[in-house]
Scaffold this active site. Structure first.
Site, PDB file in Angstrom:
ATOM      1  N   LYS A 213       0.842  -1.200   0.000  1.00  0.00           N
ATOM      2  CA  LYS A 213       0.000   0.000   0.000  1.00  0.00           C
ATOM      3  C   LYS A 213       0.876   1.249   0.000  1.00  0.00           C
ATOM      4  CE  LYS A 213      -3.775   1.889   2.907  1.00  0.00           C
ATOM      5  NZ  LYS A 213      -4.644   1.592   4.062  1.00  0.00           N
TER       6      LYS A 213
ATOM      7  N   SER B 211      -9.521   1.601   3.272  1.00  0.00           N
ATOM      8  CA  SER B 211      -8.674   2.425   2.439  1.00  0.00           C
ATOM      9  C   SER B 211      -7.648   1.651   1.623  1.00  0.00           C
ATOM     10  CB  SER B 211      -7.946   3.450   3.310  1.00  0.00           C
ATOM     11  OG  SER B 211      -7.081   2.798   4.230  1.00  0.00           O
TER      12      SER B 211
ATOM     13  N   SER C  38      -9.520  -1.106   7.339  1.00  0.00           N
ATOM     14  CA  SER C  38      -9.081  -0.877   5.958  1.00  0.00           C
ATOM     15  C   SER C  38      -8.478  -2.057   5.231  1.00  0.00           C
ATOM     16  CB  SER C  38      -8.080   0.274   5.916  1.00  0.00           C
ATOM     17  OG  SER C  38      -8.795   1.473   5.910  1.00  0.00           O
TER      18      SER C  38
HETATM   19  N1  GLN Z   1     -12.965   3.584   7.342  1.00  0.00           N
HETATM   20  C1  GLN Z   1     -12.087   3.854   8.435  1.00  0.00           C
HETATM   21  C2  GLN Z   1     -11.653   5.301   8.441  1.00  0.00           C
HETATM   22  O1  GLN Z   1     -11.924   5.969   7.485  1.00  0.00           O
HETATM   23  C3  GLN Z   1     -10.913   2.915   8.420  1.00  0.00           C
HETATM   24  C4  GLN Z   1      -9.658   3.443   7.865  1.00  0.00           C
HETATM   25  C5  GLN Z   1      -8.495   2.539   8.048  1.00  0.00           C
HETATM   26  O2  GLN Z   1      -8.595   1.443   8.587  1.00  0.00           O
HETATM   27  N2  GLN Z   1      -7.335   3.029   7.627  1.00  0.00           N
HETATM   28  O3  GLN Z   1     -11.081   5.769   9.378  1.00  0.00           O
END
Ligand code: GLN
Length: 484
Positions: free
Chosen positions: A79, A154, A178
């Site tokens: 990532k 994400s 994410s």
């Molecule tokens: N959807 C969550 C957020 O926007 C998770 C993000 C993540 O795990 N990086 O914070």
């Protein structure tokens, strides 16, 4: 073109050892898949020449009979928040558009030391904030099963790179879901280890007390192999636990009914009004099937369910507002042309121009909840909720080995459909954030197909540092309870 011989790392490495394939063949194959799937927008950058060279080097090494690493020839994507020396790492943001890593993340260092091949870095929501991969400066990632649908986020690019056969395994990061949420949307396995199992050194921080590198794979065994390599103590990250998760028991020995697991289903989360009925039925049926095979399944209730999402968004935005303060155009990040001379205007201009909307929103929210007069009302309260949730998780795991839950309340939805309703978007994190708030490991196991044609998973959680139990149980579900 599909890499026909790749089903699992074990199968691939066997094929390497009997010379029926080579690392070069694998890399070439994945590179052509990447080209054919460019429209999915999964990669920020593909390390084409370099991965071909490394493949040739590894093929030679093997042929010369030199010792091979545990991940010999395994083709991995990372990532765009994970540092890889001399490669760009941009967190999907204009802020870091030209930033090159000057060192390797510990996880990357460990992958390379065991002969892995890193094929590219993957698109993600800006600074890992989001759950659709629509908040990226590079544009959204498309779900390979239906390109009108979101990939999830994400770590959307990492997940789609595995989903669409552009690599074997991917690293993502999971602060609130994410890794697990996009894995659920795309029909692959997503594993978030216990907090502190994998070093965060070289992972661009979003919310440091939540962030954890996770692994995305086609099956739990491959994820376990990668986890085995990248976990463990690191002098650069004092939050890493000194536990050795070795040796992993042979995961394929896990039978339908042996060992017998004690499984908790959280009733009030399963009855939550946001949950799609078909997903609810699938999880209930799975619980029933597990019981029939001799596992113990019981329902429990969790307190404070309605406070989980607010506590998560208060604490993570507070941490983000502090972590992201380093991006000011001096220490790091974008510097505008004709910058104002006065220092606060200078910062303001750089940050206004380079951060996207969601990131700005969260920095402002985080600054607000930490400000004098509001700190106790929001930040302290949220810390209390977190503490109580962690205590409850400890209590549950005194009696049970596993918690079984949905991963997400719905299957992947249409791109653009949630943009106007950020609260609904945040609420959709309800099933994943419990693991991050309490530091326990969690995984989404791809088991089901919805009548709308999209896949979804079952989420499983285990006690903190019982990652091996979680991987083994995942394997049991994956091999014996798949319904898609
Ligand atoms: N959807 C969550 C957020 O926007 C998770 C993000 C993540 O795990 N990086 O914070």
């Amino acid at each position: 073109m599909l890499l026909l011989f790749f089903k699992s790392i074990a199968g691939y490495q066997k094929a390497l050892s009997d010379n029926s394939t080579s690392c070069l063949e694998a890399v070439n194959c994945f590179l052509s898949n990447i080209e054919a799937s460019a429209h999915l927008n999964a990669f920020v950058e593909v390390f084409r020449e370099e991965s071909l060279e490394r493949a040739a080097f590894l093929d030679n090494k093997r042929k010369e009979g030199l010792p091979c690493g545990k991940l010999h020839g395994v083709v991995i994507s990372i990532k765009d928040v994970i540092s890889y020396k001399d490669h760009k790492v941009t967190a999907g943001s204009k802020m870091l558009a030209n930033f090159t890593s000057i060192y390797n993340a510990t996880a990357v260092e460990k992958l390379l030391a065991e002969d892995a091949i890193i094929i590219g870095n993957c698109n993600c929501d800006e600074f890992a904030m989001g759950n659709t991969n629509e908040n990226s400066v590079y544009g959204r990632v498309k779900n390979a099963l239906d390109t009108n649908k979101v990939s999830g986020g994400s770590s959307g690019g990492s997940v789609v790179s595995v989903q669409a056969d552009m690599c074997m395994v991917a690293l993502g990061s999971d602060t609130g879901g994410s890794v697990r949420q996009p894995a659920d949307f795309c029909g692959v396995y997503g594993f978030k280890p216990s907090y502190g199992a994998i070093s965060r050194h070289g992972l661009l921080a979003y919310a440091s007390s939540f962030d954890q590198i996770g692994v995305i794979a086609k099956n739990p065994e491959d994820a376990a192999k990668v986890f085995e390599v990248i976990h463990g103590q690191d002098e650069h990250d004092s939050t890493v636990s000194s536990l050795e998760y070795l040796p992993m028991r042979s995961m394929s020995n896990v039978q339908e009914n042996k060992p017998s697991y004690k499984i908790a289903v959280i009733r009030n989360l399963l009855n939550h009004s946001s949950l799609d009925n078909e997903i609810k039925d699938a999880i209930n049926t799975l619980a029933y099937d597990l019981k029939k095979k001799g596992h113990e399944v019981k329902e429990v209730d969790l307190d404070l369910v309605d406070y989980m999402v607010p506590a998560y968004y208060i604490l993570t935005t507070a941490e983000a507002s502090s972590n992201l303060s380093r991006y000011d155009g001096v220490r790091y990040g974008f510097r505008a042309e004709n910058s104002p001379e006065e220092i606060s205007n200078f910062y303001k201009k750089n940050r206004s121009l380079a951060f996207g909307k969601e990131v700005k929103k969260r920095i402002m929210l985080g600054t607000f909840v930490l400000s004098e007069g509001f700190y106790d009302a929001y930040y302290t309260k949220a810390q209390q909720v977190r503490k109580l949730l962690a205590q409850q998780s400890k209590e549950i795991f005194k009696e049970f080995d596993i918690i079984l839950l949905p991963t997400v309340p719905s299957t992947a939805f249409e791109a653009g459909s949630m943009v106007k309703d950020p609260i609904a978007m945040y609420l959709a994190d309800i099933y994943t954030i419990f693991a991050n708030l309490s530091g326990i490991p969690g995984a989404s196991v791809p088991l089901f197909k919805h009548s709308n044609g999209m896949p979804f998973g079952a989420q499983v959680l285990a006690a903190r540092n019982n990652d091996v139990t979680l991987l083994e149980f995942s394997n049991l579900l994956f091999n014996h309870f798949k319904r898609n």
